[in-house]
Design an enzyme around this catalytic site. Structure first.
Site, PDB file in Angstrom:
ATOM      1  N   LYS A  76      25.209  32.364 -29.674  1.00  0.00           N
ATOM      2  CA  LYS A  76      24.941  30.935 -29.825  1.00  0.00           C
ATOM      3  C   LYS A  76      23.595  30.700 -30.515  1.00  0.00           C
ATOM      4  O   LYS A  76      23.466  29.817 -31.375  1.00  0.00           O
ATOM      5  CB  LYS A  76      24.962  30.247 -28.465  1.00  0.00           C
ATOM      6  CG  LYS A  76      26.337  30.162 -27.828  1.00  0.00           C
ATOM      7  CD  LYS A  76      26.269  29.508 -26.466  1.00  0.00           C
ATOM      8  CE  LYS A  76      27.644  29.387 -25.819  1.00  0.00           C
ATOM      9  NZ  LYS A  76      27.590  28.746 -24.480  1.00  0.00           N
TER      10      LYS A  76
ATOM     11  N   SER B  64      22.265  29.445 -23.938  1.00  0.00           N
ATOM     12  CA  SER B  64      22.703  29.995 -22.658  1.00  0.00           C
ATOM     13  C   SER B  64      24.219  30.053 -22.607  1.00  0.00           C
ATOM     14  O   SER B  64      24.910  29.249 -23.241  1.00  0.00           O
ATOM     15  CB  SER B  64      22.170  29.141 -21.501  1.00  0.00           C
ATOM     16  OG  SER B  64      22.519  29.699 -20.249  1.00  0.00           O
ATOM     17  N   ASP B  65      24.731  31.012 -21.847  1.00  0.00           N
ATOM     18  CA  ASP B  65      26.171  31.085 -21.599  1.00  0.00           C
ATOM     19  C   ASP B  65      26.395  31.553 -20.170  1.00  0.00           C
ATOM     20  O   ASP B  65      25.696  32.447 -19.689  1.00  0.00           O
ATOM     21  CB  ASP B  65      26.852  32.050 -22.574  1.00  0.00           C
ATOM     22  CG  ASP B  65      28.362  31.896 -22.536  1.00  0.00           C
ATOM     23  OD1 ASP B  65      28.880  31.018 -23.243  1.00  0.00           O
ATOM     24  OD2 ASP B  65      29.027  32.633 -21.776  1.00  0.00           O
ATOM     25  N   THR B  66      27.364  30.941 -19.505  1.00  0.00           N
ATOM     26  CA  THR B  66      27.613  31.222 -18.091  1.00  0.00           C
ATOM     27  C   THR B  66      29.040  31.698 -17.880  1.00  0.00           C
ATOM     28  O   THR B  66      29.984  31.129 -18.434  1.00  0.00           O
ATOM     29  CB  THR B  66      27.342  29.965 -17.238  1.00  0.00           C
ATOM     30  OG1 THR B  66      25.978  29.574 -17.409  1.00  0.00           O
ATOM     31  CG2 THR B  66      27.605  30.231 -15.772  1.00  0.00           C
TER      32      THR B  66
ATOM     33  N   GLY C 125      23.591  34.244 -19.223  1.00  0.00           N
ATOM     34  CA  GLY C 125      22.718  34.845 -20.209  1.00  0.00           C
ATOM     35  C   GLY C 125      21.894  33.749 -20.863  1.00  0.00           C
ATOM     36  O   GLY C 125      22.401  32.657 -21.123  1.00  0.00           O
TER      37      GLY C 125
END
Length: 200
Positions: free
Chosen positions: A58, A76-78, A113
Site C-alpha cells: 500500500k 497499514s493492513d489488518t 502491519g
C-alpha cells in the site's frame, strides 16, 4: 525534519478506512488520505508476514502516485487468523455467519502491519493481539451477520461497533483490533521525526 512535516500534505495516510483516519486524527498529526489500489495478494504464508507485506504494498502504491515523492507515507493492513489461516472480509451474510461460528468460543489473532516511507526509506512493523470470542448462540450469529457490520472487515466483525458484544477477552493492543495499532504508529512516526502527541 520538522520542516518536512510542517504542512498537512506532507504526511499521507495510505488508506480509505474511516477508522484509521479517526485514530490518526486523534494523535494530533496533520495528514491527508489517499486510497491505494492493490490486489491484496501476498506470496507470504504466515499471517504476520502477509500483513507486513500488504502494508508495504500500500505504501509503495501511494508512493507511485503523482505528487507524493517527497511526502511521508503511512500505510497499514489488518488480518484475522484462526489456527494460522487468514479469515478475510466476508463476501456476504452467509459467509459472515460461517466466520462467526468458527470464531465462537475460540481465541484468534489479529495482525496489523504498519509501513512508513520516511527519511530512511521504508520501515515496517507488525502488531499481534489475541482476541477470544464468547460462545455464541446460533441466533446471535444470525443477528450479527444480518446486521451487515462485518462485511467490510477482516474476520467479519468490528470490535468498535456491535462486534464488541461478541468478545470475551482481548490480550494486547485494542487499537490493533480496530485496525491501526497506535503504539506502532507512534513509534514509526517519531522515528521519522514527526512530533506526535505533544512531543516537541
Amino acid at each position: 525534519m520538522g520542516e518536512l512535516v510542517s504542512q498537512p500534505s506532507d504526511l499521507i495516510l495510505a488508506s480509505g478506512s474511516p477508522r484509521r483516519r479517526e485514530l490518526l486524527t486523534g494523535l494530533g498529526v496533520p495528514f491527508r488520505a489517499l486510497s491505494p489500489d492493490i490486489d491484496e495478494v501476498s506470496a507470504h504464508i504466515h499471517p504476520a508476514d502477509i500483513a507486513r507485506d500488504l502494508a508495504e504494498q500500500k505504501a509503495w502504491a501511494v508512493r507511485a502516485m503523482p505528487g507524493t515523492a517527497q511526502a511521508l507515507i503511512l500505510a497499514s493492513d489488518t488480518l484475522v487468523a484462526l489456527d494460522g489461516l487468514v479469515l478475510g472480509k466476508p463476501t456476504d451474510a452467509a459467509q459472515n455467519a460461517e466466520y462467526m461460528r468458527r470464531l465462537s468460543g475460540r481465541t484468534h489473532t489479529v495482525y496489523s502491519g504498519v509501513a512508513l516511507f520516511g527519511p530512511q526509506g521504508l520501515t515496517s512493523a507488525v502488531e499481534a493481539t489475541a482476541v477470544t470470542f464468547r460462545t455464541l448462540t446460533e441466533s446471535e450469529v444470525q443477528h450479527y451477520a444480518s446486521a451487515g457490520e462485518g462485511l467490510d472487515k477482516a474476520g467479519g466483525y468490528g470490535i468498535q461497533g456491535l462486534g464488541m458484544a461478541l468478545v470475551a477477552r482481548i490480550d494486547g493492543d485494542y487499537s490493533n483490533v480496530v485496525g491501526f495499532p497506535l503504539g506502532v504508529v507512534i513509534r514509526l512516526l517519531r522515528g521519522a521525526g514527526v512530533p506526535v502527541w505533544g512531543q516537541a
